[in-house]
Scaffold this motif. Structure first.
Motif, PDB file in Angstrom:
ATOM      1  N   SER A   1      -2.924  12.425   2.290  1.00 51.42           N
ATOM      2  CA  SER A   1      -3.828  13.545   2.000  1.00 51.42           C
ATOM      3  C   SER A   1      -3.379  14.338   0.789  1.00 51.42           C
ATOM      4  CB  SER A   1      -3.917  14.470   3.222  1.00 51.42           C
ATOM      5  OG  SER A   1      -2.648  15.039   3.498  1.00 51.42           O
ATOM      6  N   TYR A   2      -2.087  14.240   0.415  1.00 52.51           N
ATOM      7  CA  TYR A   2      -1.569  15.032  -0.694  1.00 52.51           C
ATOM      8  C   TYR A   2      -1.312  14.188  -1.945  1.00 52.51           C
ATOM      9  CZ  TYR A   2       2.740  13.279   1.524  1.00 52.51           C
ATOM     10  OH  TYR A   2       3.700  12.483   2.114  1.00 52.51           O
ATOM     11  N   ASP A   3      -1.958  13.033  -2.020  1.00 49.83           N
ATOM     12  CA  ASP A   3      -1.797  12.258  -3.245  1.00 49.83           C
ATOM     13  C   ASP A   3      -2.569  12.933  -4.379  1.00 49.83           C
ATOM     14  OD1 ASP A   3      -4.469  11.514  -3.235  1.00 49.83           O
ATOM     15  OD2 ASP A   3      -4.128   9.478  -2.555  1.00 49.83           O
ATOM     16  N   LEU A   4      -2.477  12.376  -5.569  1.00 50.16           N
ATOM     17  CA  LEU A   4      -3.036  13.025  -6.754  1.00 50.16           C
ATOM     18  C   LEU A   4      -4.480  12.619  -7.048  1.00 50.16           C
ATOM     19  CD1 LEU A   4       0.126  12.905  -9.047  1.00 50.16           C
ATOM     20  CD2 LEU A   4      -0.743  14.817  -7.688  1.00 50.16           C
ATOM     21  N   LYS A   5      -5.081  11.884  -6.140  1.00 52.05           N
ATOM     22  CA  LYS A   5      -6.504  11.531  -6.239  1.00 52.05           C
ATOM     23  C   LYS A   5      -6.851  10.830  -7.547  1.00 52.05           C
ATOM     24  CE  LYS A   5      -6.714  13.748  -2.386  1.00 52.05           C
ATOM     25  NZ  LYS A   5      -6.574  12.991  -1.125  1.00 52.05           N
ATOM     26  N   TRP A   6      -5.981   9.934  -7.976  1.00 53.82           N
ATOM     27  CA  TRP A   6      -6.252   9.175  -9.186  1.00 53.82           C
ATOM     28  C   TRP A   6      -7.276   8.084  -8.913  1.00 53.82           C
ATOM     29  CZ3 TRP A   6      -0.449   8.397 -10.842  1.00 53.82           C
ATOM     30  CH2 TRP A   6       0.017   9.597 -11.408  1.00 53.82           C
ATOM     31  N   GLY A   7      -7.981   7.692  -9.963  1.00 53.53           N
ATOM     32  CA  GLY A   7      -8.954   6.627  -9.837  1.00 53.53           C
ATOM     33  C   GLY A   7     -10.188   7.075  -9.078  1.00 53.53           C
ATOM     34  N   ASP A   8     -10.920   6.100  -8.583  1.00 54.08           N
ATOM     35  CA  ASP A   8     -12.191   6.360  -7.917  1.00 54.08           C
ATOM     36  C   ASP A   8     -12.109   6.251  -6.399  1.00 54.08           C
ATOM     37  OD1 ASP A   8     -13.607   6.733 -10.345  1.00 54.08           O
ATOM     38  OD2 ASP A   8     -13.674   4.561 -10.625  1.00 54.08           O
ATOM     39  N   GLY A   9     -10.894   6.321  -5.873  1.00 53.06           N
ATOM     40  CA  GLY A   9     -10.711   6.189  -4.432  1.00 53.06           C
ATOM     41  C   GLY A   9     -10.237   4.796  -4.070  1.00 53.06           C
TER      42      GLY A   9
END
Length: 436
Positions: free
Chosen positions: A151-159
């Motif tokens: 849940s605390y990743d950096l949300k890179w890319g499109d999922g």
């Protein structure tokens, strides 16, 4: 178009017995017989010829030194507190004087001077896509990623689901950090991927220090790969992946340096450290031949590039590393090599670094876009102008900064065939810096 033959060397390729012989290049590829006009370089039975090395995990924006870690006697639970410590550190403040282009250029030379011609960057395409092609080595762009399965990743890319699907469609790797720490989410990162059915042979997982024995079995069954970053793991967490069990399970294990802000100076330093770490943790030797496979054919497989790089077979790209022979065993010779032992390095047949005797491939002259430096007591040619870059770095930080992955003093460089090198020209079109 380059045509040359490296004669009278010892050819060392994964899965083949090392043998005395010659390696022939025509254009970008290795060939069985050289066409007319091939330049011949005699290695005089004093050199080993290897496929150049592959680093499966590096932070090309973050390779500034010295490393930043936890307080003495303490270690991190996850990567997140390290990120806070980094941004509060003297290293980061000093690094902030440099542009993103400076940092990527330094990382390109970190790779080059350690015999690495293929590397994966930790960061997403929106940050690096215009910079990677300017580097003196191959930083792959054919990858999909998620920063982490938490849940605390950096949300890179499109999922994860979209990125993984894209990787499958393009026959690329899907790369993500997994189990980098010991909180509840890190301990169950693999399960999160399982639930959405994204665990397969396209996956390249970085770190995996919290993997259970059951996790190892699942990864082996799926045919996924793992990037082992031993130095960084021990520095940050005081524990590393269960590499012995992973190898015994048949997992395709590779080696990455991670960022030099937490990891070793370069891949040559990393493999020495990892071998000693393995000996200390498991009470047995990790053979030099297995390490050689981990940084050549295993890494190529993890990148889904095994049809192009990772060996010296006919038809493969001419990614070549020539090392001075210090040990009769070619694998021990590689594992114990230092930066000063590199005699020649080629990327897809094109020489990018080497002793001056290899300039015969260029017709005997230093070509445009190359400079000359002194490494130890040897005069070397190199693609681009790392001496000029080093001088500029020192100017920007305001003192004579020492970077241990650059094996020369900039005052010994500066000879060039042309004052405009190709990398500098390419930088003119780069985007302005954004983010940390």
């Amino acid at each position: 178009m380059f045509k040359y033959t490296l004669e009278n060397g010892v050819i060392v390729s994964p899965g083949k017995k090392a043998h005395a012989g010659s390696l022939k290049i025509d254009g970008e590829k290795i060939v069985s017989s050289a066409n007319d006009g091939s330049v011949k370089i005699n290695l005089k039975e004093k050199s080993f010829v290897y496929p150049s090395l592959i680093n499966t995990h590096d932070h090309l924006q973050g390779n500034y030194r010295p490393p930043v870690g936890p307080e003495k006697g303490k270690f991190y639970l996850t990567w997140l507190p390290w990120d806070k410590d980094l941004k509060a550190s003297k290293t980061f403040a000093e690094r902030s004087n440099l542009s993103r282009e400076d940092l990527y250029a330094l990382s390109g030379y970190k790779c080059l001077f350690s015999g690495v011609t293929t590397v994966n960057d930790h960061f997403p395409h929106e940050l690096n896509c215009k910079i990677l092609p300017t580097l003196p080595v191959r930083a792959i762009q054919e990858y999909c990623l998620a920063h982490e399965s938490s849940s605390y990743d950096l949300k890179w890319g499109d999922g994860i689901e979209i990125e993984h699907k894209r990787a499958v469609e393009n026959k690329w790797p899907f790369i993500t950090h997994l189990s980098e720490g010991f909180d509840n989410e890190a301990m169950h990162g693999l399960e999160a991927l399982e639930k959405i059915k994204k665990l397969d042979s396209h996956c390249l997982f970085v770190h995996c220090i919290a993997f259970s024995d059951e996790d190892i079995k699942k990864v082996a069954k799926a045919g996924a790969s793992i990037s082992w970053c031993g130095f960084s793991n021990m520095f940050m967490f005081n524990v590393t992946a269960k590499v012995r069990k992973m190898l015994k399970a048949g997992i395709n294990v590779t080696i990455g340096t991670d960022s030099s802000a937490t990891g070793s100076a370069n891949l040559l330093a990393e493999i020495k450290y990892d071998r000693e770490l393995y000996r200390r943790l498991f009470g047995e030797e990790l053979s030099a031949e297995i390490i050689f496979q981990m940084i050549t054919k295993n890494a190529a497989k993890a990148f889904w590039m095994q049809d192009r790089i990772g060996s010296l077979e006919e038809g493969m790209l001419g990614d070549i590393l020539v090392l001075r022979a210090k040990d009769d065993n070619p694998y021990e010779n590689l594992v114990n090599a230092d930066m000063k032992d590199i005699e020649f390095l080629a990327l897809a047949g094109k020489p990018i670094y080497g002793e001056l005797r290899f300039l015969d491939i260029f017709g005997g002259k230093l070509p445009k876009g190359y400079t000359q430096i002194k490494v130890g007591k040897k005069d070397m040619f190199v693609r681009g102008d790392p001496a000029g870059l080093y001088k500029e770095i020192r100017k920007k930080v305001g003192f004579e900064k020492k970077l241990d992955y650059l094996p020369f003093e900039p005052e010994t460089g500066g000879k060039s065939a042309d004052t405009l090198d190709s990398c500098a020209k390419a930088q003119d079109s780069r985007p302005p810096e954004e983010g940390a």
